[in-house]
Design a protein around this motif. Structure first.
Motif, PDB file in Angstrom:
ATOM      1  N   LEU A 224      44.234  24.305  48.078  1.00  0.00           N
ATOM      2  CA  LEU A 224      44.897  24.086  46.792  1.00  0.00           C
ATOM      3  C   LEU A 224      44.675  25.250  45.838  1.00  0.00           C
ATOM      4  CD1 LEU A 224      46.504  21.986  45.088  1.00  0.00           C
ATOM      5  CD2 LEU A 224      44.278  21.131  44.287  1.00  0.00           C
ATOM      6  N   PHE A 225      43.482  25.821  45.848  1.00  0.00           N
ATOM      7  CA  PHE A 225      43.167  26.926  44.943  1.00  0.00           C
ATOM      8  C   PHE A 225      43.233  28.293  45.631  1.00  0.00           C
ATOM      9  CE2 PHE A 225      40.940  23.281  43.040  1.00  0.00           C
ATOM     10  CZ  PHE A 225      41.449  23.329  41.756  1.00  0.00           C
ATOM     11  N   GLY A 226      43.016  28.315  46.936  1.00  0.00           N
ATOM     12  CA  GLY A 226      42.963  29.592  47.646  1.00  0.00           C
ATOM     13  C   GLY A 226      44.317  30.248  47.820  1.00  0.00           C
ATOM     14  N   ILE A 227      45.345  29.453  48.164  1.00  0.00           N
ATOM     15  CA  ILE A 227      46.675  30.037  48.344  1.00  0.00           C
ATOM     16  C   ILE A 227      47.223  30.604  47.030  1.00  0.00           C
ATOM     17  CG2 ILE A 227      49.079  29.509  48.916  1.00  0.00           C
ATOM     18  CD1 ILE A 227      48.113  27.756  51.160  1.00  0.00           C
ATOM     19  N   PRO A 228      47.134  29.875  45.905  1.00  0.00           N
ATOM     20  CA  PRO A 228      47.563  30.488  44.629  1.00  0.00           C
ATOM     21  C   PRO A 228      46.801  31.770  44.300  1.00  0.00           C
ATOM     22  CG  PRO A 228      47.386  28.131  44.372  1.00  0.00           C
ATOM     23  CD  PRO A 228      46.819  28.447  45.721  1.00  0.00           C
ATOM     24  N   LEU A 229      45.500  31.801  44.602  1.00  0.00           N
ATOM     25  CA  LEU A 229      44.738  33.031  44.371  1.00  0.00           C
ATOM     26  C   LEU A 229      45.249  34.145  45.274  1.00  0.00           C
ATOM     27  CD1 LEU A 229      42.453  34.557  43.020  1.00  0.00           C
ATOM     28  CD2 LEU A 229      40.861  33.557  44.685  1.00  0.00           C
ATOM     29  N   GLY A 230      45.621  33.796  46.506  1.00  0.00           N
ATOM     30  CA  GLY A 230      46.212  34.796  47.399  1.00  0.00           C
ATOM     31  C   GLY A 230      47.533  35.305  46.879  1.00  0.00           C
ATOM     32  N   VAL A 231      48.331  34.426  46.281  1.00  0.00           N
ATOM     33  CA  VAL A 231      49.595  34.839  45.660  1.00  0.00           C
ATOM     34  C   VAL A 231      49.325  35.820  44.527  1.00  0.00           C
ATOM     35  CG1 VAL A 231      51.575  34.060  44.306  1.00  0.00           C
ATOM     36  CG2 VAL A 231      50.828  32.727  46.286  1.00  0.00           C
ATOM     37  N   VAL A 232      48.336  35.499  43.702  1.00  0.00           N
ATOM     38  CA  VAL A 232      47.976  36.388  42.587  1.00  0.00           C
ATOM     39  C   VAL A 232      47.547  37.750  43.102  1.00  0.00           C
ATOM     40  CG1 VAL A 232      46.314  36.748  40.715  1.00  0.00           C
ATOM     41  CG2 VAL A 232      47.362  34.505  41.024  1.00  0.00           C
ATOM     42  N   LEU A 233      46.731  37.764  44.133  1.00  0.00           N
ATOM     43  CA  LEU A 233      46.277  39.036  44.709  1.00  0.00           C
ATOM     44  C   LEU A 233      47.458  39.849  45.228  1.00  0.00           C
ATOM     45  CD1 LEU A 233      43.135  37.798  46.668  1.00  0.00           C
ATOM     46  CD2 LEU A 233      43.120  39.409  44.752  1.00  0.00           C
ATOM     47  N   PHE A 234      48.373  39.177  45.915  1.00  0.00           N
ATOM     48  CA  PHE A 234      49.532  39.880  46.476  1.00  0.00           C
ATOM     49  C   PHE A 234      50.404  40.471  45.380  1.00  0.00           C
ATOM     50  CE2 PHE A 234      54.053  39.601  47.653  1.00  0.00           C
ATOM     51  CZ  PHE A 234      54.082  40.532  48.675  1.00  0.00           C
ATOM     52  N   LEU A 235      50.698  39.680  44.353  1.00  0.00           N
ATOM     53  CA  LEU A 235      51.559  40.148  43.266  1.00  0.00           C
ATOM     54  C   LEU A 235      50.896  41.269  42.479  1.00  0.00           C
ATOM     55  CD1 LEU A 235      52.969  36.737  41.952  1.00  0.00           C
ATOM     56  CD2 LEU A 235      54.095  38.396  43.455  1.00  0.00           C
ATOM     57  N   LEU A 236      49.604  41.148  42.229  1.00  0.00           N
ATOM     58  CA  LEU A 236      48.900  42.195  41.491  1.00  0.00           C
ATOM     59  C   LEU A 236      48.839  43.490  42.286  1.00  0.00           C
ATOM     60  CD1 LEU A 236      45.880  40.239  39.922  1.00  0.00           C
ATOM     61  CD2 LEU A 236      47.929  41.065  38.755  1.00  0.00           C
ATOM     62  N   SER A 237      48.714  43.381  43.612  1.00  0.00           N
ATOM     63  CA  SER A 237      48.632  44.583  44.443  1.00  0.00           C
ATOM     64  C   SER A 237      49.938  45.359  44.453  1.00  0.00           C
ATOM     65  CB  SER A 237      48.252  44.205  45.878  1.00  0.00           C
ATOM     66  OG  SER A 237      49.297  43.482  46.513  1.00  0.00           O
ATOM     67  N   ARG A 238      51.060  44.697  44.149  1.00  0.00           N
ATOM     68  CA  ARG A 238      52.370  45.342  44.131  1.00  0.00           C
ATOM     69  C   ARG A 238      52.733  45.892  42.754  1.00  0.00           C
ATOM     70  NH1 ARG A 238      56.468  42.085  44.641  1.00  0.00           N
ATOM     71  NH2 ARG A 238      57.857  43.611  45.618  1.00  0.00           N
ATOM     72  N   SER A 239      51.878  45.648  41.780  1.00  0.00           N
ATOM     73  CA  SER A 239      52.175  46.064  40.405  1.00  0.00           C
ATOM     74  C   SER A 239      51.254  47.205  39.983  1.00  0.00           C
ATOM     75  CB  SER A 239      51.998  44.865  39.452  1.00  0.00           C
ATOM     76  OG  SER A 239      52.124  45.275  38.114  1.00  0.00           O
TER      77      SER A 239
ATOM     78  N   ARG B 182      44.422  47.581  37.845  1.00  0.00           N
ATOM     79  CA  ARG B 182      42.996  47.415  37.541  1.00  0.00           C
ATOM     80  C   ARG B 182      42.568  45.958  37.646  1.00  0.00           C
ATOM     81  NH1 ARG B 182      41.865  51.424  32.310  1.00  0.00           N
ATOM     82  NH2 ARG B 182      42.375  53.385  33.405  1.00  0.00           N
ATOM     83  N   LEU B 183      43.445  45.062  37.232  1.00  0.00           N
ATOM     84  CA  LEU B 183      43.130  43.642  37.351  1.00  0.00           C
ATOM     85  C   LEU B 183      43.032  43.236  38.821  1.00  0.00           C
ATOM     86  CD1 LEU B 183      42.624  41.022  35.825  1.00  0.00           C
ATOM     87  CD2 LEU B 183      45.092  40.603  35.836  1.00  0.00           C
ATOM     88  N   TYR B 184      43.897  43.827  39.645  1.00  0.00           N
ATOM     89  CA  TYR B 184      43.821  43.558  41.078  1.00  0.00           C
ATOM     90  C   TYR B 184      42.473  43.991  41.638  1.00  0.00           C
ATOM     91  CZ  TYR B 184      44.413  44.083  46.087  1.00  0.00           C
ATOM     92  OH  TYR B 184      44.227  44.008  47.445  1.00  0.00           O
ATOM     93  N   ILE B 185      41.984  45.137  41.190  1.00  0.00           N
ATOM     94  CA  ILE B 185      40.689  45.631  41.663  1.00  0.00           C
ATOM     95  C   ILE B 185      39.578  44.635  41.329  1.00  0.00           C
ATOM     96  CG2 ILE B 185      38.963  47.457  41.358  1.00  0.00           C
ATOM     97  CD1 ILE B 185      41.273  49.421  40.941  1.00  0.00           C
ATOM     98  N   VAL B 186      39.656  44.034  40.141  1.00  0.00           N
ATOM     99  CA  VAL B 186      38.654  43.053  39.725  1.00  0.00           C
ATOM    100  C   VAL B 186      38.709  41.809  40.625  1.00  0.00           C
ATOM    101  CG1 VAL B 186      37.922  41.500  37.869  1.00  0.00           C
ATOM    102  CG2 VAL B 186      38.618  43.850  37.340  1.00  0.00           C
ATOM    103  N   PHE B 187      39.920  41.275  40.827  1.00  0.00           N
ATOM    104  CA  PHE B 187      40.080  40.096  41.673  1.00  0.00           C
ATOM    105  C   PHE B 187      39.677  40.410  43.113  1.00  0.00           C
ATOM    106  CE2 PHE B 187      42.449  38.349  38.182  1.00  0.00           C
ATOM    107  CZ  PHE B 187      42.412  36.978  38.368  1.00  0.00           C
ATOM    108  N   ASP B 188      40.060  41.577  43.588  1.00  0.00           N
ATOM    109  CA  ASP B 188      39.740  41.980  44.946  1.00  0.00           C
ATOM    110  C   ASP B 188      38.228  42.083  45.139  1.00  0.00           C
ATOM    111  OD1 ASP B 188      40.699  43.029  47.591  1.00  0.00           O
ATOM    112  OD2 ASP B 188      39.585  44.797  46.919  1.00  0.00           O
ATOM    113  N   LEU B 189      37.541  42.638  44.151  1.00  0.00           N
ATOM    114  CA  LEU B 189      36.084  42.747  44.218  1.00  0.00           C
ATOM    115  C   LEU B 189      35.440  41.364  44.211  1.00  0.00           C
ATOM    116  CD1 LEU B 189      33.554  44.540  44.166  1.00  0.00           C
ATOM    117  CD2 LEU B 189      33.684  44.511  41.663  1.00  0.00           C
ATOM    118  N   PHE B 190      35.964  40.472  43.377  1.00  0.00           N
ATOM    119  CA  PHE B 190      35.446  39.104  43.307  1.00  0.00           C
ATOM    120  C   PHE B 190      35.542  38.420  44.668  1.00  0.00           C
ATOM    121  CE2 PHE B 190      36.802  34.637  43.000  1.00  0.00           C
ATOM    122  CZ  PHE B 190      35.682  34.059  42.424  1.00  0.00           C
ATOM    123  N   VAL B 191      36.698  38.535  45.295  1.00  0.00           N
ATOM    124  CA  VAL B 191      36.898  37.905  46.604  1.00  0.00           C
ATOM    125  C   VAL B 191      35.973  38.516  47.650  1.00  0.00           C
ATOM    126  CG1 VAL B 191      38.549  37.612  48.497  1.00  0.00           C
ATOM    127  CG2 VAL B 191      39.258  37.182  46.135  1.00  0.00           C
TER     128      VAL B 191
END
Length: 210
Positions: free
Chosen positions: A25-40, A45-54
């Protein structure tokens, strides 16, 4: 021992299914966020933060994570032992894992499909629910299967710190009382659960691919 094994099996299934549902329930939306941030480029920089967290949470061994989360688990669940406390720890550990699997599946969507959705003027939510999720659904079923099988292993580890289930049964009767037949029964049930999950998930994924 039949009653004890049945009780431990039900506790294990309860922990796996509930934590697996929450992690999905929470992991797939987080994966969506990671994917969208990686394309922007704007949000790189926000993607780097989320990526480091994961990456950080995925790198911590589960038993160490359980120990680190003891104060949080106590405040949130009111206890640090039992299946409910274990579900909290399992979910925290599984969300980053599921997010990374989902992101990898999203990265496998053909570039032509993404470009076509952009040219049709789909907004962000339309792109997610009409393109991204449907295109990767068979892979996501496979990801959930891998997640659940890993959670079976995690529940056995959590048994060492009083989570209940087959892991605690094996420790209490096998390690402390030297009843190795109980350990063998626990292993057989754990392997059987994993095999059923693998068969069911694999079959459902193949059906969706067709």
């Amino acid at each position: 021992m039949a009653g004890e094994i049945l009780k431990a099996t039900l506790e294990t299934l309860y922990m796996v299914l509930v934590s697996g549902f929450l992690a999905t329930l929470f992991g797939i939306p987080l994966g969506v966020v990671l994917f969208l941030l990686s394309r922007s480029k704007k949000w790189r920089r926000l993607y780097i933060v989320f990526d480091l967290f994961v990456n950080v949470f995925r790198s911590i061994p589960f038993i160490i994570l359980v120990l680190l989360l003891i104060p949080v688990t106590k405040n949130v669940m009111g206890t640090i032992i039992g299946p409910n406390a274990a579900i909290f720890n399992l979910t925290i550990a599984a969300i980053p894992f599921m997010a990374r699997l989902s992101e990898n599946s999203f990265n496998g969507v053909p570039r032509g499909i993404i470009d076509s959705s952009d040219s049709m003027g789909l907004n962000r939510s339309q792109f997610i629910f009409r393109v991204l999720i449907p295109e990767t659904l068979p892979e996501q079923i496979g990801n959930i299967t891998v997640l659940l099988i890993n959670l079976v292993t995690y529940t056995a580890i959590a048994g060492a710190v009083g989570a209940g289930g087959l892991g605690q049964l094996a420790i209490n009767y096998g390690y402390y009382r030297f009843q190795w037949d109980v350990v063998l029964y626990a292993v057989i049930v754990l392997v059987s659960i994993s095999q059923v999950l693998q068969f069911t998930g694999g079959r459902l994924s193949r059906l969706l691919r067709r």
